[in-house]
Design a protein around this motif. Structure first.
Motif, PDB file in Angstrom:
ATOM      1  N   MET A  81       3.809   9.232  -4.729  1.00 27.91           N
ATOM      2  CA  MET A  81       5.172   9.198  -5.261  1.00 27.91           C
ATOM      3  C   MET A  81       6.221   9.035  -4.165  1.00 27.91           C
ATOM      4  N   PHE A  82       5.945   9.539  -2.974  1.00 28.56           N
ATOM      5  CA  PHE A  82       6.879   9.345  -1.861  1.00 28.56           C
ATOM      6  C   PHE A  82       7.053   7.855  -1.580  1.00 28.56           C
ATOM      7  N   GLY A  83       5.929   7.128  -1.499  1.00 25.74           N
ATOM      8  CA  GLY A  83       6.016   5.690  -1.271  1.00 25.74           C
ATOM      9  C   GLY A  83       6.647   4.963  -2.435  1.00 25.74           C
ATOM     10  N   LEU A  84       6.324   5.366  -3.638  1.00 26.73           N
ATOM     11  CA  LEU A  84       6.864   4.711  -4.832  1.00 26.73           C
ATOM     12  C   LEU A  84       8.375   4.887  -4.919  1.00 26.73           C
ATOM     13  N   LYS A  85       8.856   6.086  -4.631  1.00 30.11           N
ATOM     14  CA  LYS A  85      10.302   6.317  -4.646  1.00 30.11           C
ATOM     15  C   LYS A  85      11.007   5.519  -3.557  1.00 30.11           C
ATOM     16  N   SER A  86      10.374   5.396  -2.402  1.00 31.85           N
ATOM     17  CA  SER A  86      10.945   4.582  -1.324  1.00 31.85           C
ATOM     18  C   SER A  86      11.052   3.124  -1.749  1.00 31.85           C
ATOM     19  N   LEU A  87      10.007   2.624  -2.400  1.00 33.06           N
ATOM     20  CA  LEU A  87      10.017   1.234  -2.849  1.00 33.06           C
ATOM     21  C   LEU A  87      11.115   1.013  -3.888  1.00 33.06           C
ATOM     22  N   ILE A  88      11.264   1.952  -4.794  1.00 32.06           N
ATOM     23  CA  ILE A  88      12.335   1.855  -5.794  1.00 32.06           C
ATOM     24  C   ILE A  88      13.695   1.831  -5.109  1.00 32.06           C
ATOM     25  N   LYS A 112       0.852  -1.198   0.000  1.00 31.82           N
ATOM     26  CA  LYS A 112       0.000   0.000   0.000  1.00 31.82           C
ATOM     27  C   LYS A 112       0.881   1.239   0.000  1.00 31.82           C
ATOM     28  N   MET A 113       0.490   2.228  -0.819  1.00 38.97           N
ATOM     29  CA  MET A 113       1.363   3.359  -1.100  1.00 38.97           C
ATOM     30  C   MET A 113       0.931   4.639  -0.381  1.00 38.97           C
ATOM     31  N   GLY A 114       1.925   5.363   0.131  1.00 40.07           N
ATOM     32  CA  GLY A 114       1.704   6.693   0.671  1.00 40.07           C
ATOM     33  C   GLY A 114       1.688   6.776   2.183  1.00 40.07           C
ATOM     34  N   LYS A 115       2.163   7.903   2.714  1.00 42.00           N
ATOM     35  CA  LYS A 115       2.066   8.156   4.156  1.00 42.00           C
ATOM     36  C   LYS A 115       0.612   8.318   4.585  1.00 42.00           C
ATOM     37  N   ARG A 116      -0.165   8.940   3.715  1.00 43.68           N
ATOM     38  CA  ARG A 116      -1.569   9.209   4.014  1.00 43.68           C
ATOM     39  C   ARG A 116      -2.437   8.194   3.284  1.00 43.68           C
ATOM     40  N   THR A 117      -3.231   7.433   4.032  1.00 41.68           N
ATOM     41  CA  THR A 117      -4.087   6.420   3.424  1.00 41.68           C
ATOM     42  C   THR A 117      -5.575   6.725   3.598  1.00 41.68           C
ATOM     43  N   TRP A 118      -5.895   7.888   4.106  1.00 40.39           N
ATOM     44  CA  TRP A 118      -7.300   8.298   4.199  1.00 40.39           C
ATOM     45  C   TRP A 118      -7.590   9.338   3.115  1.00 40.39           C
ATOM     46  N   ASP A 119      -8.810   9.267   2.562  1.00 41.08           N
ATOM     47  CA  ASP A 119      -9.149  10.153   1.446  1.00 41.08           C
ATOM     48  C   ASP A 119      -9.766  11.459   1.944  1.00 41.08           C
ATOM     49  N   PRO A 120      -9.981  12.432   1.046  1.00 43.39           N
ATOM     50  CA  PRO A 120     -10.481  13.745   1.465  1.00 43.39           C
ATOM     51  C   PRO A 120     -11.858  13.725   2.127  1.00 43.39           C
ATOM     52  N   GLN A 173       5.151   6.043   7.948  1.00 38.85           N
ATOM     53  CA  GLN A 173       5.638   7.405   8.110  1.00 38.85           C
ATOM     54  C   GLN A 173       7.056   7.596   7.573  1.00 38.85           C
ATOM     55  N   LYS A 174       7.885   6.568   7.662  1.00 39.11           N
ATOM     56  CA  LYS A 174       9.269   6.714   7.211  1.00 39.11           C
ATOM     57  C   LYS A 174       9.467   6.363   5.744  1.00 39.11           C
ATOM     58  N   LEU A 175       8.678   5.396   5.252  1.00 40.95           N
ATOM     59  CA  LEU A 175       8.833   4.960   3.874  1.00 40.95           C
ATOM     60  C   LEU A 175       7.639   5.298   2.990  1.00 40.95           C
ATOM     61  N   GLY A 176       6.504   5.603   3.603  1.00 39.40           N
ATOM     62  CA  GLY A 176       5.295   5.794   2.807  1.00 39.40           C
ATOM     63  C   GLY A 176       4.816   4.471   2.235  1.00 39.40           C
ATOM     64  N   LEU A 177       5.070   3.375   2.957  1.00 42.83           N
ATOM     65  CA  LEU A 177       4.728   2.039   2.481  1.00 42.83           C
ATOM     66  C   LEU A 177       4.090   1.224   3.605  1.00 42.83           C
ATOM     67  N   CYS A 178       3.120   0.388   3.256  1.00 44.96           N
ATOM     68  CA  CYS A 178       2.531  -0.583   4.174  1.00 44.96           C
ATOM     69  C   CYS A 178       2.575  -1.946   3.490  1.00 44.96           C
ATOM     70  N   LEU A 179       2.632  -2.997   4.282  1.00 46.46           N
ATOM     71  CA  LEU A 179       2.682  -4.351   3.731  1.00 46.46           C
ATOM     72  C   LEU A 179       1.498  -5.170   4.255  1.00 46.46           C
TER      73      LEU A 179
END
Length: 322
Positions: free
Chosen positions: A306-313, A131-139, A158-164
């Protein structure tokens, strides 16, 4: 890692009671995250599989979420097969959509989204939901929903913007015949316990990234193909200003049986073209879960995703170059 080695090496849980469903359909055995069937609750429905058509059927959840995801897929389908706009380009990074379908499951009619089965043709599918992003709740989330989401997967999110939320992987059995494998499977409880270092070690485990020189060739092919597909998704996000994705995931799939052909892998690394064993045929990275996709605010880029995606990369690159 957050759990001891014995816990990490646990086997698959026993199969659940089979739910009542139409002939030709079955539970998706490779589901690693999301809502699932429950023995004690006939209202709980997970992913189905139509093996003949090569489809996965995802039940539409809460009305507003299900409708939003359906509209998302329909908007991609309407974007045009040969168009060069952002929506048309996005189609290559999500599972193919074959429309909604009503089925009676557990004596109740439900609507499902028919999607491409990303593990079709794989004899030993390894699957991970990230799961991608620091924020996982919508507007539109309530204050309580925001608090609940912010309390999940705190360290990695919070550190990677990633959840597993979950994964399954085939691994070689130690001290046994080289063709013998075991399958490991972990869900959200495991992912919630991970530290940043634990997340990275889990990625090493998932990619079968052994330090052994005899195994490096096959793993290198896998990692390079995963990186190529991740970079293509990042390139799309760098240019698009249409959408923001919340609580959306990447599904990483590969066929362990194909990467185990080390001699062919080495030939590919040496520049020989082996069409049937090219990693594009057995490695797939796709965006999934679109119940919380919204128009981009003020036409800004989706920095959260993109924060999470860059962390994953970065994590995958660190495994490749270690």
């Amino acid at each position: 890692m957050a759990k001891n080695e014995q816990d990490v090496e646990q086997e698959l849980p026993p199969p659940r009671n089979q739910p009542a469903m139409p002939e030709g359909f079955r539970q998706l055995k490779t589901q690693v995250a999301g809502h699932t069937f429950e023995d004690s609750n006939t209202e709980a429905v997970g992913l189905l599989q139509d093996p003949t058509a090569g489809c996965v059927l995802k039940p539409m959840g809460k009305p507003e979420c299900g409708e939003r995801e359906l509209r998302f897929y329909e908007s991609l389908a309407a974007a045009g097969a040969s168009g060069d706009n952002d929506l048309a380009l996005l189609r290559g990074h999500v599972p193919r959509f074959y429309g909604p379908l009503k089925l009676v499951v557990n004596q109740r009619e439900r609507t499902f989204l028919r999607l491409e089965d990303l593990t079709r043709g794989m004899s030993q599918p390894c699957v991970m939901d990230v799961k991608m992003g620091k924020r996982t709740w919508d507007p539109e989330s309530s204050r309580n929903k925001r608090k609940l989401e912010e309390a999940k997967y705190v360290m990695c999110k919070q550190k990677l913007g990633l959840c597993l939320p979950g994964f399954q992987v085939y691994l070689p059995k130690e001290n046994e015949h080289p063709k013998e494998t075991k399958i490991l499977r972990h869900g959200k409880d495991y992912g919630k316990s991970l530290s940043v270092e634990g997340f990275k070690q889990t990625m090493v485990l998932f990619f079968n990234a052994s330090d052994s020189k005899t195994k490096r060739a096959r793993t290198e092919l896998l990692l390079k193909e995963v990186l190529r597909q991740l970079q293509e998704i990042l390139s799309w996000f760098n240019s698009q200003r249409l959408l923001h994705f919340y609580a959306s995931s990447l599904l990483i799939c590969y066929d362990y049986s194909r990467m185990d052909q080390s001699s062919k892998c080495q030939s590919l690394l040496n520049g020989h073209h082996i069409k049937e064993d090219h990693p594009t045929n057995w490695v797939r990275v796709k965006m999934i879960d679109f119940a919380h996709v919204y128009p981009a605010e003020e036409a800004l880029p989706d920095e959260n995703y993109m924060f999470g995606l860059k962390s994953l990369i970065d994590v995958v690159q660190s495994i490749l170059h270690r």
